[in-house]
Design an enzyme around this catalytic site. Structure first.
Site, PDB file in Angstrom:
ATOM      1  N   GLU A 199     106.294  -6.851  71.088  1.00  9.40           N
ATOM      2  CA  GLU A 199     106.023  -5.957  69.479  1.00  9.40           C
ATOM      3  C   GLU A 199     105.977  -5.117  70.003  1.00  9.40           C
ATOM      4  O   GLU A 199     106.188  -3.506  69.274  1.00  9.40           O
ATOM      5  CB  GLU A 199     104.378  -5.862  69.670  1.00  9.40           C
ATOM      6  CG  GLU A 199     104.061  -7.769  70.035  1.00  9.40           C
ATOM      7  CD  GLU A 199     101.761  -7.577  69.904  1.00  9.40           C
ATOM      8  OE1 GLU A 199     101.312  -6.511  69.761  1.00  9.40           O
ATOM      9  OE2 GLU A 199     101.272  -8.602  70.042  1.00  9.40           O
ATOM     10  N   CYS A 200     107.297  -4.650  69.384  1.00  8.98           N
ATOM     11  CA  CYS A 200     108.802  -3.583  69.765  1.00  8.98           C
ATOM     12  C   CYS A 200     108.961  -3.499  68.737  1.00  8.98           C
ATOM     13  O   CYS A 200     109.494  -4.054  68.034  1.00  8.98           O
ATOM     14  CB  CYS A 200     108.955  -3.115  71.183  1.00  8.98           C
ATOM     15  SG  CYS A 200     109.783  -1.694  71.141  1.00  8.98           S
ATOM     16  N   GLY A 201     109.532  -1.971  68.418  1.00  5.97           N
ATOM     17  CA  GLY A 201     110.345  -1.366  66.753  1.00  5.97           C
ATOM     18  C   GLY A 201     111.955  -2.477  67.193  1.00  5.97           C
ATOM     19  O   GLY A 201     112.483  -2.472  66.403  1.00  5.97           O
TER      20      GLY A 201
END
EC number: 1.11.1.9
Length: 186
Positions: free
Chosen positions: A55-57
């Site tokens: 769920e990281c950019g």
């Protein structure tokens, strides 16, 4: 003369018994499906070790590039070794089963994935402690990348702002060097 030979044999025996310096491939880790794996199985190959998060950019860019790298170089003694981590922004909150499902479904990853671990602090996995100590660079976010040579020594470390494409020439050069060495050995 006999004493000199005995001394020479003792020196040779001592050198042969001297402990080998520890390297990345000396560690063990639990894979994403819960099986204990000796990283020794990757010795003789080039590895790019990465702490990943779903769920990281940086997730989309890195997973796509890492899978492409695995696809291109995997047949030539290369592996991406992915270690999910929830320490940075709580961006890997799911179970190992859900992490694997996400990575395979969304990015068709074919590289080895390991169980979720800590990569920093007192609870850090020993393999990541080794990477941090030998490179002098500790992960401060998701998608830190460590390039490990076939002998288990750390060659380089990059933070997530450095793209896989930027370090690909170094990885390719190391793989090429390994291929040439293997050809010489034939």
């Amino acid at each position: 003369m006999v004493a000199a030979r005995a001394a020479a044999w003792l020196l040779l025996a001592a050198a042969a018994c001297a402990p080998r310096e520890q390297d990345f491939y000396d560690f063990k880790a639990v894979n994403i499906r819960g099986k204990l794996v000796s990283l020794e199985k990757y010795r003789g190959s080039v590895s790019l070790v990465v702490n990943v998060a779903s769920e990281c950019g940086f997730t989309d860019q890195h997973y796509r590039a890492l899978q492409q790298l695995q696809r291109d170089l995997g047949p030539h003694h290369f592996n991406v070794l992915a270690f999910p981590c929830n320490q940075f922004g709580q961006q890997e909150p799911d179970s190992n089963k859900e992490i694997e499902s996400f990575a395979r479904r969304t990015y068709s990853v074919s590289f080895p994935m390991f169980s979720k671990i800590a990569v920093t602090g007192t609870g850090a996995h020993p393999a990541f402690k080794y990477l941090t100590e030998t490179s002098g660079k500790e992960p401060t976010w998701n998608f830190w990348k460590y390039l490990v040579a076939p002998d288990g020594k750390v060659i380089g470390a990059w933070d997530p702002t450095v793209s896989v494409e930027e370090i690909r020439p170094q990885i390719t050069a190391l793989v090429r060097k390994l291929i040439l060495k293997k050809r010489e050995d034939l």
